[in-house]
Scaffold this active site. Structure first.
Site, mmCIF file in Angstrom:
data_model
loop_
_atom_site.group_PDB
_atom_site.id
_atom_site.type_symbol
_atom_site.label_atom_id
_atom_site.label_comp_id
_atom_site.label_asym_id
_atom_site.label_seq_id
_atom_site.Cartn_x
_atom_site.Cartn_y
_atom_site.Cartn_z
ATOM 1 N N CYS A 249 43.816 27.903 26.192
ATOM 2 C CA CYS A 249 43.389 29.216 25.707
ATOM 3 C C CYS A 249 43.510 29.280 24.186
ATOM 4 O O CYS A 249 42.891 30.139 23.546
ATOM 5 C CB CYS A 249 44.204 30.335 26.360
ATOM 6 S SG CYS A 249 45.981 30.213 26.095
ATOM 7 N N HIS B 132 47.991 24.478 25.269
ATOM 8 C CA HIS B 132 47.372 25.611 25.950
ATOM 9 C C HIS B 132 45.895 25.657 25.582
ATOM 10 O O HIS B 132 45.538 25.844 24.413
ATOM 11 C CB HIS B 132 48.067 26.916 25.550
ATOM 12 C CG HIS B 132 49.453 27.030 26.081
ATOM 13 N ND1 HIS B 132 49.825 28.018 26.976
ATOM 14 C CD2 HIS B 132 50.566 26.277 25.866
ATOM 15 C CE1 HIS B 132 51.110 27.870 27.274
ATOM 16 N NE2 HIS B 132 51.582 26.818 26.616
ATOM 17 N N HIS C 119 44.190 33.977 30.600
ATOM 18 C CA HIS C 119 42.778 33.600 30.504
ATOM 19 C C HIS C 119 42.304 32.680 31.634
ATOM 20 O O HIS C 119 41.121 32.353 31.691
ATOM 21 C CB HIS C 119 42.509 32.897 29.165
ATOM 22 C CG HIS C 119 42.749 33.760 27.965
ATOM 23 N ND1 HIS C 119 43.949 33.762 27.275
ATOM 24 C CD2 HIS C 119 41.966 34.670 27.339
ATOM 25 C CE1 HIS C 119 43.881 34.625 26.276
ATOM 26 N NE2 HIS C 119 42.694 35.190 26.289
ATOM 27 N N GLU D 64 47.984 32.549 32.666
ATOM 28 C CA GLU D 64 47.678 33.741 33.452
ATOM 29 C C GLU D 64 46.902 34.783 32.654
ATOM 30 O O GLU D 64 46.383 35.743 33.221
ATOM 31 C CB GLU D 64 48.951 34.361 34.016
ATOM 32 C CG GLU D 64 49.876 35.007 33.021
ATOM 33 C CD GLU D 64 51.118 35.588 33.678
ATOM 34 O OE1 GLU D 64 51.539 36.668 33.245
ATOM 35 O OE2 GLU D 64 51.664 34.960 34.606
#
Length: 214
Positions: free
Chosen positions: A178, A176, A110, A108
């Site tokens: 990101c 992840h 990136h 939430e």
């Protein structure tokens, strides 16, 4: 139409401060798609891409449909899986565990992919549910902008609510993007989170059995 089970799960998550931060905007799915399409047109144009090109002209519409109907569909409790609680007539007492459940979610912070697996278990009491429902509940909460810690807790609380028992455990191991594809660009690291309830938290032997690969 939101089912009674979905409303009950949503209410418990709200009460415990574990619900995804939401603001009701009263927009239909079609209205959301239309608005997001317009906004993504601005984003794509601002990046300098040519929206008259046949490879790009439908991109804002594709993104809008994907957001509303697919990767963020878990924001709408109308999509909560139908879960029928079954009386435990067989008297099952041993742990029920579903391993390596696929998790594909979205960070939430990136809006980049989270990719991993979850292990979920419970100790049956008076109710049991179909095994595929566990996978569907994991998928429902994954189809939102998420942080992994909250996602793990949401799955736990949903199953505790539906199974009417605290004896539920969830662990998750995920990459992840990101972290992998931007910023530090670490392609090797992964994140592990756990949420334990009832005997999984209080009983070391039960907890060890849950974490065992056997």
């Amino acid at each position: 139409m939101i089912s009674d089970e979905a409303r009950k799960v949503q209410q418990v998550l709200i009460e415990r401060g574990l619900e995804t931060p939401l603001v009701e905007n009263q927009m239909t799915s079609d209205q959301k798609i239309e608005r997001i399409q317009g906004l993504m047109t601005e984003v794509v144009s601002t990046l300098g891409l040519d929206l008259t090109d046949d490879s790009l002209c439908e991109t804002p519409h594709r993104i809008a449909k994907m957001y509303v109907n697919e990767i963020f569909s878990g924001l709408d409790y109308q999509h909560f899986p139908k879960v029928t609680q079954i009386d435990n007539k067989m008297g099952v007492e041993e742990m029920v565990k579903v391993s390596d459940v696929s998790v594909v979610s979205t960070c939430e912070h990136h809006f980049i992919t989270i990719d991993g697996v979850a292990n979920v278990a419970y100790m049956p009491k008076s109710k049991i549910i179909g095994l595929s429902k566990i996978n569907r509940i994991v998928r429902f909460f994954a189809q939102r902008p998420q942080v992994q810690e909250r996602l793990t807790q949401q799955i736990l609380v949903a199953l505790q609510t539906l199974l009417e028992t605290e004896d539920v455990a969830v662990s998750m191991n995920a990459t992840h993007y990101c972290v992998k594809s931007r910023g530090i660009m670490d392609t090797q690291s992964h994140t592990t989170t756990s949420a334990l309830g009832g005997c999984f938290k209080s009983n070391p032997a039960t907890r060890a059995e849950f974490y065992s690969k056997a």
